[in-house]
Write an enzyme that holds these catalytic residues in place. Sequence first.
Site, PDB file in Angstrom:
ATOM      1  N   HIS A 107      21.232 -10.523  39.878  1.00 33.86           N
ATOM      2  CA  HIS A 107      22.100 -11.688  39.753  1.00 33.86           C
ATOM      3  C   HIS A 107      21.264 -12.965  39.585  1.00 33.86           C
ATOM      4  O   HIS A 107      20.330 -13.206  40.330  1.00 33.86           O
ATOM      5  CB  HIS A 107      22.961 -11.805  41.021  1.00 33.86           C
ATOM      6  N   CYS A 164      27.457 -17.560  37.232  1.00 34.57           N
ATOM      7  CA  CYS A 164      27.912 -17.232  38.592  1.00 34.57           C
ATOM      8  C   CYS A 164      29.291 -17.870  38.834  1.00 34.57           C
ATOM      9  O   CYS A 164      30.269 -17.462  38.210  1.00 34.57           O
ATOM     10  CB  CYS A 164      26.853 -17.687  39.591  1.00 34.57           C
ATOM     11  N   ASP A 176      23.020  -6.044  40.139  1.00 43.69           N
ATOM     12  CA  ASP A 176      23.704  -7.203  40.725  1.00 43.69           C
ATOM     13  C   ASP A 176      24.549  -6.727  41.902  1.00 43.69           C
ATOM     14  O   ASP A 176      25.534  -6.010  41.733  1.00 43.69           O
ATOM     15  CB  ASP A 176      24.591  -7.860  39.668  1.00 43.69           C
TER      16      ASP A 176
END
Length: 245
Positions: free
Chosen positions: A212, A132, A179
Amino acid sequence: MANEAKPCPCDIGDRSDYGGLGQEVQIEHFKAYVVKPSGASDKAVIVIQDIFGWELPNTRYMADMLAANGYIAVCPDFFVGKEPWSPTKDWSTFQDWLKDKKPTDINREVDAVLKYLKEQCGAKRIGTVGFCWGGVATHYIALLYPEIKAGVSVYGIVREREDRYALKSPTLFIFAENDSVIPLDQVSALEANLKGKCSVDFQVKTFPGQTHGFVHRKREDINPADKPRIEEARKDTLNWLDKYI
């Protein structure tokens, strides 16, 4: 890395009871979690946190996985003592929180970690893995540090630099099909531009049905349907590091 509604919509699977196998050390002006393999090694990986910080048990779990596979793993506090993001915070304040924690403003810390790994740990071949926020940082490091032998950027893209496709280190990019932070058109654009502008090896891989955070934030033991994808992505990470480090 961030959308305005919810910048990091990870499927939460916190390993809150996981203590880690390493130890915390001081590296110049910041702390770091360090874990070493059982045998001698001159291979190291810098593990780069997501927005939830260097103390997140999930990220330390990943560092321990790398150490179990023969790497010295160091997870520095790239926020340098500043408070990490918390799921209880108001997402509308995220951009203000991020202002002094840019994943492209980490050179001083990267230089210090590299020095520590070389001088204190005997590392001769060093790679990066980031998630991330850390995925963006990993992409950024690959643009500036040719001494880094390999990088694995997990759901992260540098968007604002003109030279963002001029990788200096072989880099694997891992993405999730579902995502909401990084839509598939951005993934396709990244891959197309890398093919035309990148002179080192790279791979862009998208995992079907995943969201995600799936590589490090999902619990494979409580999401059995996701387990094969989680394990495949982690194996890909290790294979990429092994190939170049």
